[in-house]
Write a protein that holds these residues in place. Structure first.
Motif, short mmCIF file in Angstrom:
data_model
loop_
_atom_site.label_atom_id
_atom_site.label_comp_id
_atom_site.label_asym_id
_atom_site.label_seq_id
_atom_site.Cartn_x
_atom_site.Cartn_y
_atom_site.Cartn_z
N GLN A 290 -6.30 7.25 3.61
CA GLN A 290 -7.45 6.77 4.40
C GLN A 290 -7.26 5.31 4.86
OE1 GLN A 290 -9.83 9.05 5.33
NE2 GLN A 290 -8.30 10.31 4.33
N THR A 291 -6.61 4.52 4.02
CA THR A 291 -6.35 3.12 4.41
C THR A 291 -5.30 3.09 5.52
OG1 THR A 291 -6.89 2.45 2.16
CG2 THR A 291 -5.72 0.83 3.51
N ALA A 292 -4.28 3.93 5.39
CA ALA A 292 -3.24 4.02 6.43
C ALA A 292 -3.86 4.44 7.76
CB ALA A 292 -2.16 5.01 6.01
N ILE A 293 -4.77 5.39 7.73
CA ILE A 293 -5.43 5.86 8.96
C ILE A 293 -6.26 4.71 9.56
CG2 ILE A 293 -7.26 7.39 9.84
CD1 ILE A 293 -6.20 9.53 7.88
N ALA A 294 -6.98 3.98 8.71
CA ALA A 294 -7.82 2.88 9.22
C ALA A 294 -6.98 1.79 9.88
CB ALA A 294 -8.64 2.30 8.07
N VAL B 122 0.89 -1.18 0.00
CA VAL B 122 0.00 0.00 0.00
C VAL B 122 0.92 1.22 0.00
CG1 VAL B 122 -1.83 1.26 1.18
CG2 VAL B 122 -1.83 -1.23 1.23
N VAL B 123 0.83 1.99 -1.08
CA VAL B 123 1.76 3.11 -1.27
C VAL B 123 1.23 4.33 -0.52
CG1 VAL B 123 3.03 4.44 -2.97
CG2 VAL B 123 2.27 2.14 -3.54
N TYR B 124 2.07 4.85 0.36
CA TYR B 124 1.67 5.86 1.35
C TYR B 124 2.31 7.20 1.01
CZ TYR B 124 2.02 7.85 6.14
OH TYR B 124 1.99 8.64 7.25
N GLU B 125 1.51 8.23 0.91
CA GLU B 125 1.99 9.60 0.64
C GLU B 125 2.97 9.61 -0.52
OE1 GLU B 125 3.47 11.53 4.15
OE2 GLU B 125 1.67 11.07 5.30
N ASP B 126 2.49 9.15 -1.67
CA ASP B 126 3.37 9.08 -2.83
C ASP B 126 2.57 9.29 -4.11
OD1 ASP B 126 5.77 8.63 -4.20
OD2 ASP B 126 6.35 7.12 -2.73
#
Lengths: 172, 202
Positions: free
Chosen positions: A128-132, A99-103
């Motif tokens: 949103q997935t990272a937050i969940a 899951v690619v985060y802030e990119d």
């Protein structure tokens, strides 16, 4: 009077030492997560390479390794080759998902072209997935069991041994 | 390629780029906190409540800043999530529970008033009361101490006091007295100027 002062001192310091002692055996770098044992938050995101929709639900029935990463993160580069080769060697027994985060999609595609890939990397545009999942930073990896529950979480770059140990936990 | 065709191509590629960035289905808050409890907010009420709720959440990647105050990307994303949840009708309690579910109690700037978090609320009050009690005890015991000191206030005739020129019998103590005199008056055997003047008068 001295005995009373001593007693008060003991009453104040003993609980204080007790509270500190509770954390003596803890790794200060370890970030506790309340997600362990809970159902992994479901998501459907687009694969950066193919632009196809990929859903966590579709892999129900086998362990899933959900790795949050970014191209700008040096420890992610460090673990990338290990993740790619482990995913290849385990085949369809275990599903790996990045899951690619802030990119950005372009940076991600360039990174994957340069460093290789063997599993889908999905863009989490608004985080949103990272937050969940309660992600603090990257790399963070969640090991989801075949029933869809989070079995383990690892913060930091993974090694082959760490991946297999955590997959074993997710396979129980 | 004609002008309108080129324009259409630009529009299509922009739409495709936006499409590939859009999450198809992000994790659903209803799975965590149930259906929204309140009415969907919009306009000024949405702005004000977003600020209010985001101020109660700790930015996970900052040093003690709230989500509202932090410019970090993670905090900005969390702020957007708060706004989105409020616009969907989730109330403050549900939103705090949503974030607590994934980050734990750490994400709440004010700890909950149950379990070990209750200590944070109760302990300062208990310590304040205990401190007040100790001060009260000390103040109430003060006259008794004064009474004890009155015993020492009994007048002693000047002749019964040791003279300033005298040294203690204990050689170790005498050594310190001489050292203090040396520091104070410049010579170990010297007396205070007042005492010296007094002895000159007599």
């Amino acid at each position: 009077m001295n005995r009373r002062v001593l007693l008060i001192g003991v009453l104040v310091t003993v609980p204080l030492i007790g509270v500190l002692a509770m954390s003596f055996g803890r790794d200060p770098h370890e970030i506790r997560t309340p997600m362990i044992g809970r159902t992994a938050p479901s998501f459907t995101l687009r694969d950066v390479a193919t632009n196809k929709e990929v859903s966590l639900e579709s892999f129900r029935g086998r362990p899933v390794v959900v790795n949050f990463w970014a191209t700008w993160c040096a420890p992610c580069l460090e673990e990338h080759a290990t993740l790619v080769s482990t995913a290849r060697s385990l085949g369809s027994a275990v599903q790996f998902i990045g899951v690619v985060y802030e990119d950005t999609p372009d940076e991600t595609r360039e990174f994957l072209a340069r460093n290789g890939h063997s599993y889908p990397s999905l863009l989490d545009e608004d985080g949103q997935t990272a937050i969940a999942y309660g992600v603090y930073g990257v790399p963070e990896t969640f090991f989801v069991n075949s029933a869809g529950s989070v079995a383990a979480k690892y913060t930091g770059p993974l090694t082959f041994d760490l991946i297999t140990q955590n997959i074993q936990m997710a396979s129980k | 390629m004609t002008g309108p065709a080129a324009f259409l191509l630009v529009l299509l590629s922009a739409a495709a780029a936006a499409d590939e960035r859009r999450p198809v289905a992000a994790p659903n808050a209803t799975d965590v906190v149930g259906a929204p409890n309140g009415p969907p907010l919009s306009g000024d009420a949405l702005d004000a409540t977003t600020k209010e709720v985001a101020s109660l959440l700790r930015c996970p990647v900052c040093q003690g800043s709230s989500v509202w105050d932090s410019p970090a990307t993670m905090a900005v994303n969390m702020k957007h999530k708060v706004r989105e949840l409020l616009a969907d009708g989730y109330d403050q309690g549900q939103i705090l529970r949503y974030f607590e579910n994934s980050y734990g109690e750490f994400v709440l700037l004010a700890p909950s008033k149950k379990g070990i978090g209750l200590l944070v609320w109760v302990l300062p009050v208990v310590l304040l009361i205990a401190g007040g009690f100790i001060v009260w005890r000390v103040v109430c015991q003060a006259p008794a101490v004064a009474g004890e000191s009155r015993i020492l206030d009994v007048e002693i005739a000047p002749t019964e006091l040791p003279g300033r020129e005298m040294l203690p019998a204990d050689p170790a103590l005498a050594k310190y007295v001489l050292a203090v005199r040396d520091l104070a008056y410049g010579r170990p055997q010297a007396n205070s100027p007042t005492a010296a003047r007094a002895s000159e008068v007599h």
